[in-house]
Design a protein around this motif. Structure first.
Motif, short mmCIF file in Angstrom:
data_model
loop_
_atom_site.label_atom_id
_atom_site.label_comp_id
_atom_site.label_asym_id
_atom_site.label_seq_id
_atom_site.Cartn_x
_atom_site.Cartn_y
_atom_site.Cartn_z
N GLU A 186 11.11 -4.13 -60.51
CA GLU A 186 10.73 -5.53 -60.28
C GLU A 186 11.41 -5.98 -58.98
OE1 GLU A 186 12.33 -9.59 -62.54
OE2 GLU A 186 13.12 -7.63 -63.02
N PHE A 187 10.69 -6.75 -58.18
CA PHE A 187 11.24 -7.25 -56.90
C PHE A 187 12.12 -8.46 -57.19
CE2 PHE A 187 10.95 -10.11 -53.24
CZ PHE A 187 11.38 -9.28 -52.23
N LEU A 188 13.34 -8.42 -56.69
CA LEU A 188 14.28 -9.53 -56.91
C LEU A 188 14.45 -10.33 -55.62
CD1 LEU A 188 17.12 -7.67 -58.86
CD2 LEU A 188 15.28 -9.07 -59.81
N LYS A 189 14.55 -11.65 -55.76
CA LYS A 189 14.76 -12.52 -54.60
C LYS A 189 16.19 -13.04 -54.60
CE LYS A 189 10.40 -14.76 -53.83
NZ LYS A 189 9.81 -15.42 -54.89
N GLY A 190 16.79 -13.12 -53.43
CA GLY A 190 18.13 -13.69 -53.35
C GLY A 190 18.88 -13.12 -52.16
N ASP A 191 20.16 -13.43 -52.09
CA ASP A 191 21.03 -12.87 -51.04
C ASP A 191 21.67 -11.62 -51.59
OD1 ASP A 191 20.63 -14.76 -49.07
OD2 ASP A 191 22.20 -16.09 -49.85
N GLU A 192 21.75 -10.59 -50.74
CA GLU A 192 22.42 -9.36 -51.17
C GLU A 192 23.91 -9.48 -50.95
OE1 GLU A 192 20.78 -5.43 -50.28
OE2 GLU A 192 18.96 -6.47 -49.68
N LEU A 193 24.66 -8.75 -51.76
CA LEU A 193 26.11 -8.73 -51.61
C LEU A 193 26.61 -7.32 -51.87
CD1 LEU A 193 28.52 -10.79 -51.21
CD2 LEU A 193 28.83 -10.61 -53.68
#
Ligand code: AMP
Ligand code: GLY
Length: 423
Positions: A186-193
């Motif tokens: 599933e494609f996740l949206k957000g900022d990577e860390l």
């Protein structure tokens, strides 16, 4: 003490640079190293894909500590072999390194231990891919199961595109054997860390967090790379979030690995997406990140040797790390064509001028040295890094230094840490 660092990239240059600052260290070897590392350590040839070659090197050097940089030697079992011979070595065993070596292993492990991650399906054939795709919404993330140096992930805009990426992987065309099994996600949206912790198999201590920039182009465009730049600041995660990540992700992973008989010692790199529903694991790496290690170690004020030893002997504690409140950044300068095909052997100029910019350290990632001159020798060539009290200053110092360096075909992102600076 004598230290051996295995690897040849910017991460290994940063490790060598930091380890040399320890009062306990008298000699640093790096194998195989690169042109820039050779100015700070004795570089020795070795095949990192040959366990025998690494063991022979260990036998001849008898280092007091070996630090393994890249994943390949870890997944081959270099830590198992060195440990069996009584040689102190930092990193996870072959069994523990499965967390990085197999994405399907990692996903099923996450599911077993109820650690948040994207919904997924594991497929060994196109038939399974087609069946699974019925349950996904576009975009779909398609991943090769095995090690692919950052090139085994495709973010497909449609299901048709996902199917053709999976077909390329399964046929061996895209990343060889690594693609014999694929994971649909599933494609996740957000900022990577990039959240790295040090573990001794039981306890977990977080390092300062960092943010990588994986796409080749400004504004996160173009294909994925090994990482085009990274930064770290005191407030990239607040204390409450840091504790949450330790308690809900890092500790359960380390406890789960121990319970499953594959004790995890070393650095555990948790690649996270900070989504609206909370942090989710994208991937694990069983080692220091590259380029994250460059900005992370620029902020480290305590002795790295002590911390790495504590991981081996089972005594890691919060006190192992003292961090600067300063911000740091690393901008990767790459060869023309990277992450696709590129030429090497281009002469590099301006390194001394770049290194003279206040707060700047130029780490070499893919260089060689002949008759006093440096030449390109890889896709990622240099990690131009800077530290300053303010992120904005660190960024402008790094870019001032990049502007002084020239080699044919050189390219780098102009927006590393750009969104954080704007905030
Ligand atoms: P990985 O090697 O699994 O970390 O994937 C490489 C990169 O692909 C990540 O750093 C993300 O930028 C992107 N990526 C991986 N998985 C996902 C996902 N489920 N949703 C969105 N982006 C992803
Ligand atoms: N920068 C991502 C990695 O080290 O895999």
């Amino acid at each position: 003490m004598k230290i051996l660092v295995l690897g040849s990239g910017g991460r290994e240059h940063a490790l060598v640079w930091k380890l040399r600052q320890s009062a306990r260290v008298s000699k640093v070897y790096c194998a195989p190293g690169n042109g820039g590392i050779a100015d700070e350590a004795d570089c020795l040839p070795v095949e990192l894909k040959s366990l025998d070659a690494m063991v022979a090197l260990g036998q001849s050097l008898k280092p007091d500590l070996t630090v393994v940089g890249p994943e390949l030697p870890l997944t081959l079992g270099v830590v198992d072999e060195f440990t069996r011979r009584g040689w102190p070595v930092f990193g996870p065993t072959k069994a523990a390194a499965q967390l990085e070596a197999s994405k399907s292993f990692a996903k099923e492990f996450l599911q077993r231990h109820r650690i948040p991650t994207a919904a997924f399906a594991i497929c060994d054939s196109m038939e399974e891919v087609r069946d699974a795709l019925a349950h996904f919404h576009a975009p779909v993330v398609v991943k090769a199961d095995g090690l692919a140096a950052g090139k085994g992930v495709v973010i497909a805009a449609s299901k048709e595109e996902a199917a053709s990426a999976a077909a390329e992987m399964l046929s061996g065309k895209m990343v060889g054997e690594a693609g014999a099994r694929v994971v649909l996600e599933e494609f996740l949206k957000g900022d990577e860390l990039s959240f790295l912790v040090l573990s001794d198999g039981e306890r977990v201590v977080p390092l300062v967090a960092a943010r990588d920039h994986k796409r080749v182009g400004d504004g996160d465009t173009g294909p994925n790379t090994g990482g085009m730049g990274a930064y770290s600041t005191a407030d990239i995660v607040d204390e409450q979030m840091r504790d949450w990540l330790v308690n809900h992700i890092a500790k359960p992973v380390v406890a789960g690995m121990k319970a499953e008989g594959a004790e995890y010692k070393g650095v555990l790199y948790c690649g996270l997406m900070m989504t609206a529903l909370g942090p989710m694991v994208l991937e694990f790496n069983c080692r220091f990140g590259d380029p994250e290690t460059q900005p992370i170690l620029m902020r480290l004020e305590s002795d790295l040797v002590d911390a790495l030893e504590a991981s081996i002997t089972g005594r890691v504690s919060e006190g192992d790390f003292k961090w600067s409140q300063d911000a740091s950044v690393c901008v990767v300068m790459a060869s023309g064509g990277y992450p696709g095909t590129f030429e090497v052997g281009k002469k590099i100029s301006g390194l001394d001028e770049a290194g003279a910019v206040e707060g700047v350290k130029v780490f070499h990632a893919g260089t060689s040295k002949h008759d006093g001159d440096f030449f390109t020798g890889g896709g990622r060539v240099l990690g131009v890094s800077a530290r300053a009290a303010e992120l904005e200053t660190a960024v402008s110092r790094a870019y001032e230094a990049c502007g002084k360096i020239r080699f044919e075909g050189a390219h780098y992102r102009k927006d590393i840490a750009g969104r954080a600076v704007k905030k």
